[in-house]
Design a protein around this motif. Structure first.
Motif, PDB file in Angstrom:
ATOM      1  N   ILE A   1      10.293  52.266   7.994  1.00  0.00           N
ATOM      2  CA  ILE A   1      11.588  52.562   8.500  1.00  0.00           C
ATOM      3  C   ILE A   1      11.154  53.015   9.974  1.00  0.00           C
ATOM      4  N   LYS A   2      10.632  52.273  10.436  1.00  0.00           N
ATOM      5  CA  LYS A   2       9.927  52.645  12.522  1.00  0.00           C
ATOM      6  C   LYS A   2      11.643  51.548  12.438  1.00  0.00           C
ATOM      7  N   THR A   3      12.459  52.185  13.385  1.00  0.00           N
ATOM      8  CA  THR A   3      13.184  51.395  14.313  1.00  0.00           C
ATOM      9  C   THR A   3      12.787  50.582  15.930  1.00  0.00           C
ATOM     10  N   GLY A   4      11.411  50.946  16.206  1.00  0.00           N
ATOM     11  CA  GLY A   4      11.650  50.552  17.923  1.00  0.00           C
ATOM     12  C   GLY A   4      10.512  51.774  18.464  1.00  0.00           C
ATOM     13  N   GLU A   5      10.235  51.119  19.318  1.00  0.00           N
ATOM     14  CA  GLU A   5       8.969  52.108  20.380  1.00  0.00           C
ATOM     15  C   GLU A   5       9.964  52.014  21.325  1.00  0.00           C
ATOM     16  N   TYR A   6      10.436  52.669  22.224  1.00  0.00           N
ATOM     17  CA  TYR A   6      10.680  53.327  23.608  1.00  0.00           C
ATOM     18  C   TYR A   6       9.984  54.473  24.306  1.00  0.00           C
ATOM     19  N   ARG A   7      10.731  53.308  25.965  1.00  0.00           N
ATOM     20  CA  ARG A   7       9.840  54.264  26.519  1.00  0.00           C
ATOM     21  C   ARG A   7      10.877  54.771  27.924  1.00  0.00           C
ATOM     22  N   PHE A   8      10.505  56.837  28.026  1.00  0.00           N
ATOM     23  CA  PHE A   8      10.688  57.401  29.174  1.00  0.00           C
ATOM     24  C   PHE A   8      10.288  57.658  30.257  1.00  0.00           C
ATOM     25  N   GLU A   9      10.940  57.878  31.356  1.00  0.00           N
ATOM     26  CA  GLU A   9       9.767  57.682  32.780  1.00  0.00           C
ATOM     27  C   GLU A   9      10.040  59.669  32.800  1.00  0.00           C
ATOM     28  N   ARG A  10       9.441  60.350  33.940  1.00  0.00           N
ATOM     29  CA  ARG A  10       9.559  61.851  33.899  1.00  0.00           C
ATOM     30  C   ARG A  10      11.236  61.688  34.497  1.00  0.00           C
ATOM     31  N   GLY A  11      11.535  62.973  33.883  1.00  0.00           N
ATOM     32  CA  GLY A  11      12.824  63.270  34.642  1.00  0.00           C
ATOM     33  C   GLY A  11      13.895  62.714  33.358  1.00  0.00           C
ATOM     34  N   ASP A  12      13.911  61.789  32.601  1.00  0.00           N
ATOM     35  CA  ASP A  12      14.902  60.992  32.389  1.00  0.00           C
ATOM     36  C   ASP A  12      14.554  62.025  30.280  1.00  0.00           C
ATOM     37  N   THR A  13      16.408  61.693  29.943  1.00  0.00           N
ATOM     38  CA  THR A  13      16.851  62.811  28.713  1.00  0.00           C
ATOM     39  C   THR A  13      16.775  61.786  28.102  1.00  0.00           C
ATOM     40  N   VAL A  14      16.428  62.448  26.700  1.00  0.00           N
ATOM     41  CA  VAL A  14      16.020  61.918  25.352  1.00  0.00           C
ATOM     42  C   VAL A  14      17.047  62.012  24.333  1.00  0.00           C
ATOM     43  N   LEU A  15      17.667  63.841  24.461  1.00  0.00           N
ATOM     44  CA  LEU A  15      18.873  64.358  23.779  1.00  0.00           C
ATOM     45  C   LEU A  15      19.073  64.738  24.575  1.00  0.00           C
ATOM     46  N   GLN A  16      20.853  65.076  24.475  1.00  0.00           N
ATOM     47  CA  GLN A  16      21.919  65.240  24.976  1.00  0.00           C
ATOM     48  C   GLN A  16      22.565  66.764  24.209  1.00  0.00           C
ATOM     49  N   GLU A  17      22.263  68.003  24.625  1.00  0.00           N
ATOM     50  CA  GLU A  17      22.438  68.664  23.515  1.00  0.00           C
ATOM     51  C   GLU A  17      23.979  69.391  23.297  1.00  0.00           C
ATOM     52  N   GLN A  18      24.626  68.839  21.994  1.00  0.00           N
ATOM     53  CA  GLN A  18      25.738  69.459  21.815  1.00  0.00           C
ATOM     54  C   GLN A  18      26.905  67.860  21.779  1.00  0.00           C
ATOM     55  N   GLU A  19      25.505  67.132  21.712  1.00  0.00           N
ATOM     56  CA  GLU A  19      25.482  65.299  21.423  1.00  0.00           C
ATOM     57  C   GLU A  19      25.147  64.432  19.892  1.00  0.00           C
ATOM     58  N   SER A  20      25.795  64.142  19.323  1.00  0.00           N
ATOM     59  CA  SER A  20      25.508  63.123  18.182  1.00  0.00           C
ATOM     60  C   SER A  20      24.443  62.674  18.626  1.00  0.00           C
ATOM     61  N   CYS A  21      22.921  62.036  17.564  1.00  0.00           N
ATOM     62  CA  CYS A  21      22.011  61.672  17.480  1.00  0.00           C
ATOM     63  C   CYS A  21      21.885  60.442  16.054  1.00  0.00           C
ATOM     64  N   ASP A  22      21.401  59.826  15.835  1.00  0.00           N
ATOM     65  CA  ASP A  22      21.109  59.014  14.908  1.00  0.00           C
ATOM     66  C   ASP A  22      19.781  58.713  14.088  1.00  0.00           C
ATOM     67  N   TYR A  23      18.696  59.192  15.169  1.00  0.00           N
ATOM     68  CA  TYR A  23      17.710  59.195  14.862  1.00  0.00           C
ATOM     69  C   TYR A  23      16.677  60.093  16.085  1.00  0.00           C
ATOM     70  N   LEU A  24      15.452  60.109  15.444  1.00  0.00           N
ATOM     71  CA  LEU A  24      14.360  61.427  15.401  1.00  0.00           C
ATOM     72  C   LEU A  24      13.309  59.984  15.956  1.00  0.00           C
ATOM     73  N   PHE A  25      12.558  60.857  17.046  1.00  0.00           N
ATOM     74  CA  PHE A  25      11.722  60.036  17.836  1.00  0.00           C
ATOM     75  C   PHE A  25      10.160  61.451  17.670  1.00  0.00           C
ATOM     76  N   THR A  26       9.032  60.720  17.427  1.00  0.00           N
ATOM     77  CA  THR A  26       7.405  61.084  17.007  1.00  0.00           C
ATOM     78  C   THR A  26       6.984  61.065  18.731  1.00  0.00           C
ATOM     79  N   ILE A  27       6.682  61.667  19.169  1.00  0.00           N
ATOM     80  CA  ILE A  27       6.052  60.899  20.748  1.00  0.00           C
ATOM     81  C   ILE A  27       4.348  60.885  20.332  1.00  0.00           C
TER      82      ILE A  27
END
Length: 248
Positions: free
Chosen positions: A35-61
């Motif tokens: 069920i894993k669909t990939g891995e993604y990198r975010f730099e310091r200060g990047d937004t992973v999720l935005q309040e009040q928006e829909s998201c089709d994914y969950l993430f494990t750190i």
């Protein structure tokens, strides 16, 4: 944000070796791989999720640290929690609801991504993993209770010590703290104030006083708690000890 070209195979997941996390069984790892669909990198200060928006994914750190926060209409924000390796991002929006908060990388992140719709089948086919998701949600609520008590009842000194010990406790459990109870995390006093409901001036004075007393040494780049047991007693904090957390 960018996709990792060579993601970990689940059987080689680095979280399997974290001292504060419970290793997954081989059959669980094999299922999660499907069920894993990939891995993604975010730099310091990047937004992973935005309040009040829909998201089709969950993430494990897999690597790094994030902050979870809410923003008022006038731009003020309240940091409600920090998220460490093994934590599940987006759990609050996993059941057909918009995201109730924003998540931002405070240290560079490497995240494992899943479609949230797949978690219905996961709970059905692997009840133990479903239980673990419930456990993580309950632990999140427990952490929020501790931070709420800080906002409502603890003094400024107790708030800062409680937060520092909580962060070091999580960092030690996930293997990202250094010898001597030191944790390299670039966090500003403004962000500390956002978490603790204190003014910036009061936060600065409190941190300097705790440094003089030898309880907490907190700079813009590092947190150090020389004596964890002494600081935990001062802030009325229960150290995790041998408690291990599940992860997905």
């Amino acid at each position: 944000m960018f996709e990792v070209a060579k993601p970990y195979a689940c059987r080689e997941c680095p979280l399997q070796h974290c001292p504060g996390l419970r290793p997954l069984e081989e059959r669980q790892l094999d299922y999660i791989q499907t069920i894993k669909t990939g891995e993604y990198r975010f730099e310091r200060g990047d937004t992973v999720l935005q309040e009040q928006e829909s998201c089709d994914y969950l993430f494990t750190i897999l690597e790094g640290v994030a902050i979870r926060f809410l923003t008022l209409d006038d731009g003020r924000r309240q940091i409600v929690n920090f998220m460490f390796p093994g934590d599940l991002i987006g759990l609050q929006g996993a059941f057909d609801d918009v995201v109730s908060h924003s998540v931002e990388a405070i240290l560079p992140l490497r995240l494992c991504r899943f479609r949230r719709n797949d978690f219905v089948a996961l709970i059905k086919e692997h009840p133990r993993l479903g239980y673990d998701i419930t456990w993580l949600a309950a632990k999140e609520e427990s952490a929020l209770e501790g931070h709420l008590v800080s906002l409502g009842q603890r003094s400024a000194r107790e708030r800062v010590v409680f937060l520092a010990v909580w962060l070091l406790d999580r960092a030690l459990a996930t293997g990202i703290a250094r010898e001597g109870n030191k944790f390299a995390m670039p966090i500003t006093q403004s962000q500390i104030a956002d978490m603790l409901g204190l003014s910036l001036v009061h936060t600065n004075r409190t941190i300097r006083a705790l440094d003089r007393d030898g309880l907490v040494q907190w700079t813009s780049r590092e947190i150090c708690v020389p004596d964890m047991e002494k600081a935990a007693e001062f802030a009325d904090f229960d150290l995790s000890g041998k408690t291990v957390r599940p992860f997905i």
